[in-house]
Write a protein that holds these residues in place. Structure first.
Motif: not given
Length: 685
Positions: A373-374, A377-378, A381-382, A385, A403, A448, A455-456
């Protein structure tokens, strides 16, 4: 006082002294005649020689002053002619000393700058942009600058002229210590050329595409007998609008139009902020739903085909951002107009089913799935995933969630999967481990987020050939390129909603575990602020699907209970808010002793909307050497447009950005300045 004699030189001196040399030769001949030719012949030649010598000397000494006087007179007249020519030359010119002061100018220059003869001003006083640092640095070096003066355009050229040679021939200046110079300045009027080039550029063709966003839905909301009238009225609006811009429009499909017009009219449309977007909404013959347009314009391309390609990219951006807006794309920039209304939720799930089948084929064709995700992450997004992880398991493929940092708000969800015997230990991995895996037959699913820089692990995008993007945020200028599959739906409440729909079309009897259902339900709940924002029929259908698969509302609520510190911080951010312009709440969220201050900041922004009269809220949080801005609104302000100006993005009612290299106070100052600018431009009220 003794005067220096004027000495002639060159061919003129040779011409005047030739007769003297001939006289000497004649004397020599006379001597030879005396010696070999006899006395009588010698006497006769001697008399002739004497007469010739007298005449030559008389002519030489009488003619020389006359010749010199004539030369001096000619030189004087010639210099005067030169001076007159320079003064009356049509090309504006002037001479500057080494300090930049005007010491001489011609009539054309004086007329151009509206000064009298022999004016002595600094050139900077005449042309403020021509400062000393722009003077030529070396002898005979010419520099050129474009200059605008009194609505005229000039090409200003300057050349440095050394006076060292003049000093070396002077009787009053010591050449060894003199390194003075003059600067000659020419002004070439480029106004006519500029206007001609501008006219040609204005007449170049711009390509455009106009799409009706909700064609089918609008027709369904009106009686069948009136549908043809509704279509005719919309066609008339669009044709009339394009015709007013001296353009041509052609209907390519029932809800699509192709437009060609001169570029200058495209600028007129931009100045009017594409008022057709609002005009078309006034078409009402009993239809319950207003018709909205999306417009994509391409200009300044190297060819017409490139302009058309720009238009296609622009219309994709307009649709990806929710429609009801115009996008103008050039080689260097992308400009957005409109986008002030919420996109209407599509009732049909056909697109979700098609994307689900495409995702199934892509995952099946690869051995491993990576999901990210970004950054920071929030829950959404999790949760998304986790949903992709369930899809991969159903298709018998290995899946890893990328993550790095787990925020406090996400920790309860992550703990559901850690040390859980039903899930592998390497289900959640770091960026470096993911990069090491990316060299094989791997597909990367980005959830997300559609902006690669946040991004991550942005580097992972370069290592994976197969990329899938699933997101509910509106697209901006920066997007993930070369994605094998891109499913971006701004009308969706959350990415978890989209993944929940995809799960239902992946295959029969897909079993979603309780932990997975809780995670995805949490994502929907958080992004909709407990189903209060951006919820539609499909949002509740997705929530119902997750409830049927074991999601528990009470259990989810317990996961997100706050501790006393966080609650006090949020309350403090709300109480300390400044009401700017009577409608915009701006506050600071304290990050001390808070594990996830950005989450608290977002929650505080939501709380500020409960105050009467607040049209939008902005909460700034300083965290990890950056300022995070959470922007929220209900329906009156498009906070996405505000955040995009600060390098961020999001939705109309929920957006944010990250600002580096500044304090919270400076960030608030920039937000206020942005609001002021947008109010002046008519973007905000």
């Amino acid at each position: 006082m003794k005067k220096n004699r004027i000495r002639l030189k060159g061919r003129l001196r040779t011409f005047l002294t030739t007769f003297l040399y001939l006289d000497i030769l004649l004397i020599l001949v006379t001597f030879l005649v005396f010696l070999f030719g006899g006395i009588q012949a010698g006497i006769i030649l001697t008399i002739f020689t004497i007469l010739y010598t007298v005449i030559v000397f008389l002519m030489y000494f009488m003619t020389r002053p006359i010749v010199i006087n004539e030369l001096i007179s000619f030189a004087t007249q010639y210099g005067q002619i030169q001076k007159t020519l320079l003064r009356e030359m049509d090309l504006p010119s002037c001479l500057l000393d080494d300090t930049g002061k005007v010491i001489w100018s011609n009539i054309a220059f004086e007329k151009t700058v509206h000064e009298k003869k022999n004016f002595h001003k600094q050139i900077t006083a005449v042309f403020p942009s021509v400062t000393a640092d722009k003077f030529p640095a070396m002898d005979d070096e010419e520099v050129q600058y474009d200059l605008e003066y009194e609505n005229n355009y000039y090409s200003l050229r300057m050349r440095k002229i050394s006076l060292e040679e003049m000093a070396s021939n002077s009787d009053i200046i010591e050449a060894g210590s003199y390194d003075g110079y003059l600067i000659i300045v020419y002004l070439f009027d480029q106004t006519a050329l500029r206007l001609a080039v501008q006219e040609v550029d204005d007449q170049s063709m711009a390509a455009g595409l106009i799409y009706l966003d909700n064609y089918e839905e609008a027709l369904e909301s009106v009686e069948e007998v009136r549908r043809s009238l509704l279509i005719a009225l919309i066609d008339r609006k669009i044709n009339k609008y394009v015709a007013s811009c001296n353009g041509i429009v052609r209907k390519t499909e029932k809800d699509k139009y192709f437009v060609v017009m001169p570029k200058r009219y495209c600028k007129v449309m931009q100045e009017a902020r594409f008022d057709i977007l609002e005009e078309v909404k006034t078409v009402n013959i009993g239809n319950e739903m207003a018709v909205t347009l999306s417009i994509g314009m391409g200009i300044d391309g190297l060819s017409y085909s490139q302009n058309y390609e720009f238009a296609r990219n622009a219309i994709d951006l307009a649709l990806g951002r929710g429609g009801d807006q115009a996008v103008v794309k050039t080689p260097d920039n992308t400009i957005y107009y409109g986008g002030k209304s919420q996109q209407i939720e599509k009732n049909t799930r056909v697109k979700a089913r098609v994307k689900a089948h495409a995702l199934k084929e892509i995952i099946t064709a690869n051995d491993t799935v990576l999901v990210m995700g970004h950054r920071l992450g929030d829950v959404d997004s999790f949760g998304a995933s986790v949903g992709i992880n369930r899809i991969s398991k159903y298709l018998d493929r290995k899946c890893h969630i990328v993550l790095n940092d787990v925020t406090k708000s996400m920790q309860p969800l992550v703990d559901l999967f850690k040390n859980n015997p039903e899930y592998e230990d390497d289900m959640i991995i770091g960026s470096q481990t993911a990069i090491d895996m990316a060299s094989g037959n791997v597909v990367l699913v980005v959830v997300d987020v559609n902006k690669p820089s946040i991004t991550e692990c942005p580097e992972l995008l370069r290592f994976c050939k197969n990329i899938v993007v699933l997101d509910h945020h509106r697209q901006g200028t920066e997007t993930i390129e070369n994605a094998t599959l891109s499913y971006v739906e701004p009308y969706a409440s959350s990415t978890c909603e989209m993944v929940s729909e995809i799960l239902q079309y992946i295959g029969e009897n897909v079993k979603v575990n309780t932990e997975e259902a809780d995670s995805m339900y949490s994502g929907i709940m958080v992004d909709t602020n407990n189903f209060m924002q951006k919820t539609g029929v499909r949002t509740f259908e997705a929530a119902a699907f997750l409830r049927r698969n074991g999601a528990d509302v009470t259990r989810v609520r317990k996961l997100f209970r706050e501790d006393a510190n966080e609650y006090k911080t949020k309350a403090d951010a709300v109480s300390q808010a400044e009401i700017y312009k009577g409608a915009y709440a701006i506050s600071i969220c304290n990050s001390e002793d808070i594990v996830s201050p950005t989450i608290i900041g977002a929650q505080a922004a939501n709380e500020l909307l409960n105050i009467k009269g607040i049209r939008a809220s902005f909460v700034c949080t300083e965290y990890q050497n950056m300022v995070y801005v959470s922007a929220r609104s209900i329906d009156e302000v498009n906070v996405q447009l505000v955040m995009e100006r600060l390098g961020g993005g999001g939705h109309m009612t929920m957006a944010g950005c990250q600002m580096e290299g500044m304090t919270v106070t400076e960030a608030i100052g920039i937000i206020k300045k942005t609001i002021d600018t947008m109010i002046e431009e008519g973007e905000l009220k």
